[in-house]
Design a protein around this motif. Sequence first.
Motif, mmCIF file in Angstrom:
data_model
loop_
_atom_site.group_PDB
_atom_site.id
_atom_site.type_symbol
_atom_site.label_atom_id
_atom_site.label_comp_id
_atom_site.label_asym_id
_atom_site.label_seq_id
_atom_site.Cartn_x
_atom_site.Cartn_y
_atom_site.Cartn_z
ATOM 1 N N TYR A 28 35.543 35.233 40.268
ATOM 2 C CA TYR A 28 34.903 35.184 41.579
ATOM 3 C C TYR A 28 34.092 33.903 41.792
ATOM 4 O O TYR A 28 34.286 33.190 42.785
ATOM 5 N N ASP A 29 33.200 33.587 40.870
ATOM 6 C CA ASP A 29 32.316 32.419 41.038
ATOM 7 C C ASP A 29 33.101 31.112 41.107
ATOM 8 O O ASP A 29 32.841 30.270 41.975
ATOM 9 N N SER A 30 34.065 30.934 40.221
ATOM 10 C CA SER A 30 34.830 29.677 40.220
ATOM 11 C C SER A 30 35.690 29.565 41.476
ATOM 12 O O SER A 30 35.852 28.465 42.020
ATOM 13 N N THR A 31 36.185 30.693 41.970
ATOM 14 C CA THR A 31 36.977 30.667 43.208
ATOM 15 C C THR A 31 36.076 30.336 44.395
ATOM 16 O O THR A 31 36.476 29.565 45.279
ATOM 17 N N CYS A 32 34.867 30.869 44.411
ATOM 18 C CA CYS A 32 33.912 30.526 45.480
ATOM 19 C C CYS A 32 33.588 29.037 45.470
ATOM 20 O O CYS A 32 33.552 28.403 46.533
ATOM 21 N N ARG A 33 33.360 28.483 44.288
ATOM 22 C CA ARG A 33 33.077 27.044 44.208
ATOM 23 C C ARG A 33 34.256 26.224 44.742
ATOM 24 O O ARG A 33 34.065 25.233 45.445
ATOM 25 N N THR A 52 40.715 37.388 49.762
ATOM 26 C CA THR A 52 41.800 37.007 48.859
ATOM 27 C C THR A 52 41.973 38.042 47.763
ATOM 28 O O THR A 52 43.096 38.466 47.465
ATOM 29 N N PHE A 53 40.875 38.489 47.171
ATOM 30 C CA PHE A 53 40.960 39.511 46.132
ATOM 31 C C PHE A 53 41.506 40.825 46.695
ATOM 32 O O PHE A 53 42.305 41.494 46.038
ATOM 33 N N VAL A 54 41.092 41.200 47.887
ATOM 34 C CA VAL A 54 41.608 42.430 48.508
ATOM 35 C C VAL A 54 43.112 42.312 48.720
ATOM 36 O O VAL A 54 43.871 43.241 48.420
ATOM 37 N N ASN A 55 43.552 41.164 49.220
ATOM 38 C CA ASN A 55 44.987 40.948 49.432
ATOM 39 C C ASN A 55 45.765 41.022 48.123
ATOM 40 O O ASN A 55 46.859 41.591 48.081
ATOM 41 N N ILE A 67 52.190 34.701 34.544
ATOM 42 C CA ILE A 67 51.683 33.591 35.346
ATOM 43 C C ILE A 67 50.248 33.250 34.940
ATOM 44 O O ILE A 67 49.591 34.022 34.253
ATOM 45 N N SER A 68 49.775 32.122 35.413
ATOM 46 C CA SER A 68 48.355 31.806 35.281
ATOM 47 C C SER A 68 47.666 32.449 36.482
ATOM 48 O O SER A 68 47.863 32.022 37.619
ATOM 49 N N PHE A 69 46.897 33.493 36.223
ATOM 50 C CA PHE A 69 46.233 34.190 37.329
ATOM 51 C C PHE A 69 45.293 33.260 38.073
ATOM 52 O O PHE A 69 45.224 33.299 39.298
ATOM 53 N N ARG A 70 44.602 32.401 37.351
ATOM 54 C CA ARG A 70 43.656 31.472 37.980
ATOM 55 C C ARG A 70 44.377 30.574 38.981
ATOM 56 O O ARG A 70 43.919 30.398 40.111
ATOM 57 N N SER A 71 45.503 30.019 38.590
ATOM 58 C CA SER A 71 46.270 29.157 39.498
ATOM 59 C C SER A 71 46.769 29.945 40.703
ATOM 60 O O SER A 71 46.703 29.463 41.838
ATOM 61 N N TYR A 72 47.259 31.146 40.455
ATOM 62 C CA TYR A 72 47.761 31.999 41.531
ATOM 63 C C TYR A 72 46.631 32.341 42.499
ATOM 64 O O TYR A 72 46.783 32.260 43.715
ATOM 65 N N LEU A 73 45.485 32.714 41.952
ATOM 66 C CA LEU A 73 44.321 33.066 42.755
ATOM 67 C C LEU A 73 43.832 31.877 43.579
ATOM 68 O O LEU A 73 43.565 32.008 44.776
ATOM 69 N N ARG A 75 45.519 29.267 44.544
ATOM 70 C CA ARG A 75 46.499 28.953 45.593
ATOM 71 C C ARG A 75 46.358 29.950 46.746
ATOM 72 O O ARG A 75 46.386 29.560 47.910
ATOM 73 N N ALA A 76 46.199 31.226 46.431
ATOM 74 C CA ALA A 76 46.027 32.242 47.473
ATOM 75 C C ALA A 76 44.746 31.996 48.268
ATOM 76 O O ALA A 76 44.734 32.086 49.504
ATOM 77 N N ALA A 77 43.653 31.657 47.587
ATOM 78 C CA ALA A 77 42.383 31.381 48.263
ATOM 79 C C ALA A 77 42.496 30.126 49.125
ATOM 80 O O ALA A 77 41.980 30.084 50.246
ATOM 81 N N TYR A 78 43.189 29.116 48.629
ATOM 82 C CA TYR A 78 43.409 27.878 49.378
ATOM 83 C C TYR A 78 44.163 28.179 50.675
ATOM 84 O O TYR A 78 43.771 27.728 51.761
ATOM 85 N N ASN A 79 45.229 28.977 50.566
ATOM 86 C CA ASN A 79 46.011 29.336 51.752
ATOM 87 C C ASN A 79 45.192 30.158 52.738
ATOM 88 O O ASN A 79 45.282 29.948 53.956
ATOM 89 N N THR A 80 44.369 31.066 52.245
ATOM 90 C CA THR A 80 43.510 31.861 53.118
ATOM 91 C C THR A 80 42.497 30.960 53.815
ATOM 92 O O THR A 80 42.234 31.122 55.022
ATOM 93 N N ALA A 81 41.945 29.991 53.095
ATOM 94 C CA ALA A 81 40.987 29.050 53.685
ATOM 95 C C ALA A 81 41.664 28.200 54.774
ATOM 96 O O ALA A 81 41.099 27.991 55.845
#
Length: 88
Positions: A28-33, A52-55, A67-73, A75-81
């Motif tokens: 969560y924290d690293s994705t927020c940053r 993003t986490f809900v999706n 997969i690398s969950f961090r990379s997937y997460l 990318r998903a957060a980037y697309n949502t942004a």
Amino acid sequence: MAIDEGQLLEAFAKGDKKAFEKLFREYYDSTCRYVMRIIRDQDTTEEIVQSTFVNLWEKREMIRSDISFRSYLFRAAYNTALNYIKHQ
């Protein structure tokens, strides 16, 4: 013995809420940053990351354990942004 990310993702894909919680707490924290560098607004950033986490939870069966969950997460957060910016 610590559970590895592959096992965690398998449990997550099967609907294990504790696995989801562990992934949420871990990333969560690293994705927020990361999203904050794009959006530059704390409240909106947190909404985007939570969304993003809900999706991901709603589409958890589609997440592969190899997969690398961090990379997937990220990318998903980037697309949502980007979708948020597009609709502003």
